[in-house]
Design an enzyme around this catalytic site. Structure first.
Site, PDB file in Angstrom:
ATOM      1  N   GLU A 104     -34.114   2.015  82.994  1.00 14.33           N
ATOM      2  CA  GLU A 104     -33.832   0.570  83.138  1.00 14.33           C
ATOM      3  C   GLU A 104     -35.754  -0.038  83.783  1.00 14.33           C
ATOM      4  OE1 GLU A 104     -30.067  -0.679  85.581  1.00 14.33           O
ATOM      5  OE2 GLU A 104     -31.722  -1.322  86.772  1.00 14.33           O
ATOM      6  N   THR A 128     -33.734  -5.393  83.706  1.00 11.19           N
ATOM      7  CA  THR A 128     -32.995  -6.247  84.712  1.00 11.19           C
ATOM      8  C   THR A 128     -33.175  -8.184  85.280  1.00 11.19           C
ATOM      9  OG1 THR A 128     -34.586  -5.916  86.904  1.00 11.19           O
ATOM     10  CG2 THR A 128     -32.929  -4.493  86.201  1.00 11.19           C
ATOM     11  N   TYR A 129     -32.027  -8.392  85.648  1.00 11.37           N
ATOM     12  CA  TYR A 129     -31.648 -10.439  85.764  1.00 11.37           C
ATOM     13  C   TYR A 129     -32.096 -10.328  87.094  1.00 11.37           C
ATOM     14  CZ  TYR A 129     -30.345 -14.125  83.429  1.00 11.37           C
ATOM     15  OH  TYR A 129     -30.030 -15.572  83.995  1.00 11.37           O
TER      16      TYR A 129
HETATM   17  P1  FAD Z   1     -17.502  -7.558  88.353  1.00  8.55           P
HETATM   18  O1  FAD Z   1     -16.669  -7.322  87.259  1.00  8.55           O
HETATM   19  O2  FAD Z   1     -17.178  -9.303  88.298  1.00  8.55           O
HETATM   20  O3  FAD Z   1     -17.113  -7.042  89.929  1.00  8.55           O
HETATM   21  C1  FAD Z   1     -16.987  -7.487  90.896  1.00  8.55           C
HETATM   22  C2  FAD Z   1     -15.857  -7.574  91.656  1.00  8.55           C
HETATM   23  O4  FAD Z   1     -15.035  -8.056  91.275  1.00  8.55           O
HETATM   24  C3  FAD Z   1     -15.601  -5.819  91.712  1.00  8.55           C
HETATM   25  O5  FAD Z   1     -14.274  -5.636  92.198  1.00  8.55           O
HETATM   26  C4  FAD Z   1     -14.157  -6.017  90.543  1.00  8.55           C
HETATM   27  O6  FAD Z   1     -13.469  -4.867  90.700  1.00  8.55           O
HETATM   28  C5  FAD Z   1     -13.495  -7.186  90.695  1.00  8.55           C
HETATM   29  N1  FAD Z   1     -13.161  -8.163  89.849  1.00  8.55           N
HETATM   30  C6  FAD Z   1     -13.650  -7.606  88.264  1.00  8.55           C
HETATM   31  N2  FAD Z   1     -13.560  -8.915  87.652  1.00  8.55           N
HETATM   32  C7  FAD Z   1     -12.362  -9.365  87.928  1.00  8.55           C
HETATM   33  C8  FAD Z   1     -11.527 -10.621  87.783  1.00  8.55           C
HETATM   34  N3  FAD Z   1     -11.392 -10.769  85.994  1.00  8.55           N
HETATM   35  N4  FAD Z   1     -10.495 -10.487  88.959  1.00  8.55           N
HETATM   36  C9  FAD Z   1     -11.002 -10.593  89.968  1.00  8.55           C
HETATM   37  N5  FAD Z   1     -11.467  -9.395  90.762  1.00  8.55           N
HETATM   38  C10 FAD Z   1     -12.360  -8.609  89.985  1.00  8.55           C
HETATM   39  N6  FAD Z   1     -28.118  -6.874  89.811  1.00  8.55           N
HETATM   40  C11 FAD Z   1     -28.409  -8.692  89.171  1.00  8.55           C
HETATM   41  O7  FAD Z   1     -28.638  -9.244  90.486  1.00  8.55           O
HETATM   42  N7  FAD Z   1     -29.537  -7.829  88.850  1.00  8.55           N
HETATM   43  C12 FAD Z   1     -29.184  -6.518  87.120  1.00  8.55           C
HETATM   44  O8  FAD Z   1     -29.985  -6.465  86.663  1.00  8.55           O
HETATM   45  C13 FAD Z   1     -27.821  -6.270  87.647  1.00  8.55           C
HETATM   46  N8  FAD Z   1     -27.774  -5.213  86.624  1.00  8.55           N
HETATM   47  C14 FAD Z   1     -27.133  -3.726  87.242  1.00  8.55           C
HETATM   48  C15 FAD Z   1     -26.995  -2.424  86.336  1.00  8.55           C
HETATM   49  C16 FAD Z   1     -25.660  -1.589  86.397  1.00  8.55           C
HETATM   50  C17 FAD Z   1     -25.693  -0.680  85.832  1.00  8.55           C
HETATM   51  C18 FAD Z   1     -24.581  -2.293  87.518  1.00  8.55           C
HETATM   52  C19 FAD Z   1     -23.693  -0.866  88.223  1.00  8.55           C
HETATM   53  C20 FAD Z   1     -25.349  -3.243  88.848  1.00  8.55           C
HETATM   54  C21 FAD Z   1     -26.241  -4.057  88.427  1.00  8.55           C
HETATM   55  N9  FAD Z   1     -26.466  -5.187  89.370  1.00  8.55           N
HETATM   56  C22 FAD Z   1     -27.288  -6.150  88.888  1.00  8.55           C
HETATM   57  C23 FAD Z   1     -25.795  -5.220  89.990  1.00  8.55           C
HETATM   58  C24 FAD Z   1     -24.445  -5.897  90.176  1.00  8.55           C
HETATM   59  O9  FAD Z   1     -25.000  -7.521  89.549  1.00  8.55           O
HETATM   60  C25 FAD Z   1     -23.298  -6.134  91.589  1.00  8.55           C
HETATM   61  O10 FAD Z   1     -23.161  -4.663  91.547  1.00  8.55           O
HETATM   62  C26 FAD Z   1     -22.389  -7.090  91.173  1.00  8.55           C
HETATM   63  O11 FAD Z   1     -21.947  -6.990  92.927  1.00  8.55           O
HETATM   64  C27 FAD Z   1     -21.027  -6.478  90.646  1.00  8.55           C
HETATM   65  O12 FAD Z   1     -21.538  -7.082  89.137  1.00  8.55           O
HETATM   66  P2  FAD Z   1     -20.559  -7.105  87.817  1.00  8.55           P
HETATM   67  O13 FAD Z   1     -20.718  -7.478  86.547  1.00  8.55           O
HETATM   68  O14 FAD Z   1     -19.945  -4.816  88.392  1.00  8.55           O
HETATM   69  O15 FAD Z   1     -19.113  -7.358  88.460  1.00  8.55           O
END
Ligand code: FAD
Length: 284
Positions: free
Chosen positions: A15, A46-47
């Site tokens: 990454e 990353t974004y």
């Molecule tokens: P979600 O999947 O939406 O989850 C967030 C929370 O909501 C969780 O507690 C989950 O259990 C819950 N949830 C999920 N789906 C639903 C639903 N349908 N209804 C209700 N609750 C739900 N951040 C950046 O800004 N830029 C990046 O490039 C970046 N890269 C990352 C790469 C990796 C591998 C990881 C693990 C994280 C990265 N992040 C990045 C951080 C990420 O954006 C944060 O961790 C953010 O808080 C959650 O993103 P998510 O897509 O996991 O969210």
């Protein structure tokens, strides 16, 4: 192709983050040139929080794909985006020949008020995946959290949403960084019981400075085991020794993962090619 890597039971990916300033591209390209010599299966980019700097993500992903001829995965967050914003980035990615995104919700950007956050257009990564599926041909992967996402009400609910992402077509999951492999093994077992069959790629972040613990690690919510905390305490005043011990810790984590059959490794390489090379030499 990224999807072909799962025909093997191991893979190596990195990454990187795009440059913060416009005059830092050349340096970023040099970093990527060095990383390319390590033959990763793909490099993800990353974004910026809330979609800031999305053009830079596209530009760096394009360099990886078109200049280095390595598969690129662009991260995409939706927390601060409108549907048009997402379509515009998806269009730019398609133009650059990038066909795989890591679809994420993102964290609340510092400049976004709580009210704006609560009224966001895409509530979760699942909403982004739904939209991308409807409007684009992008391949989609998603995140996962071996110690659960900090906002999740329970590990079971977090894994249920992961399963929802798989059912919506997520090709693989890249994990949040973790420092205790036992957490990862327990997590993978629970995902299997929940019917998750998509590959789960282990995210490994080598800790090479004390500053990293205060920033990246605390932001991720990942716990720091005593063994690693002891390393920081022991080498607090010796930068070089701390770096070497941090790299060693990451190498041991990866070797143990491979030994236990978890061969898909994603190194959060923090744009540090020398460190990444040292790790790759030791794990191959
Ligand atoms: P979600 O999947 O939406 O989850 C967030 C929370 O909501 C969780 O507690 C989950 O259990 C819950 N949830 C999920 N789906 C639903 C639903 N349908 N209804 C209700 N609750 C739900 N951040 C950046 O800004 N830029 C990046 O490039 C970046 N890269 C990352 C790469 C990796 C591998 C990881 C693990 C994280 C990265 N992040 C990045 C951080 C990420 O954006 C944060 O961790 C953010 O808080 C959650 O993103 P998510 O897509 O996991 O969210």
């Amino acid at each position: 192709m990224i999807r072909d890597m799962f025909e093997k039971n191991s893979s190596l990916s990195f990454e990187v983050f795009p440059p913060k300033k416009d005059d830092e591209f050349e340096n970023c390209y040099k970093v990527l040139d060095s990383l390319a010599t390590l033959n990763p299966d793909f490099i993800s980019v990353t974004y910026g929080a809330g979609g800031s700097r999305s053009k830079k993500t596209v530009e760096i992903a394009s360099y990886i794909k078109n200049n280095l001829k390595i598969d690129a995965m662009a991260h995409m967050t939706c927390v601060g985006s409108t549907q048009d914003d997402i379509l515009s980035v998806a269009g730019a990615l398609a133009e650059a020949g990038i066909d795989h995104v890591l679809a994420l919700r993102g964290d609340k950007p510092a400049l976004m008020s709580q009210e704006q956050f609560d009224k966001r257009i895409f509530d979760h990564a699942t909403d982004l995946i739904h939209f991308l599926n409807k409007k684009t041909n992008l391949n989609i992967s998603a995140s996962c959290y071996p110690e659960k996402h900090p906002e999740a009400i329970s590990m079971d609910s977090d894994i249920a949403f992961m399963k929802m992402k798989q059912d919506m077509g997520a090709k693989m999951f890249i994990s949040q960084l973790f420092f205790d492999n036992a957490d990862f093994y327990r997590f993978v077992e629970r995902t299997q019981r929940a019917g998750i069959t998509a590959p789960i790629v282990a995210g490994i972040m080598p800790i090479t400075s004390a500053k990293q613990i205060g920033t990246t690690v605390s932001l991720s919510g990942s716990s720091v085991p005593k063994q690693l905390a002891d390393i920081f305490a022991k080498y607090a005043d010796d930068k070089d020794a701390l770096r070497a011990a941090g790299i060693d810790y990451a190498i041991n984590q990866i070797l143990d993962l491979k030994k236990c059959g978890m061969g898909h490794i994603h190194i959060y390489c923090m744009n540090k090619p020398k460190m990444t090379e040292e790790i790759c030499q030791a794990i191959n």
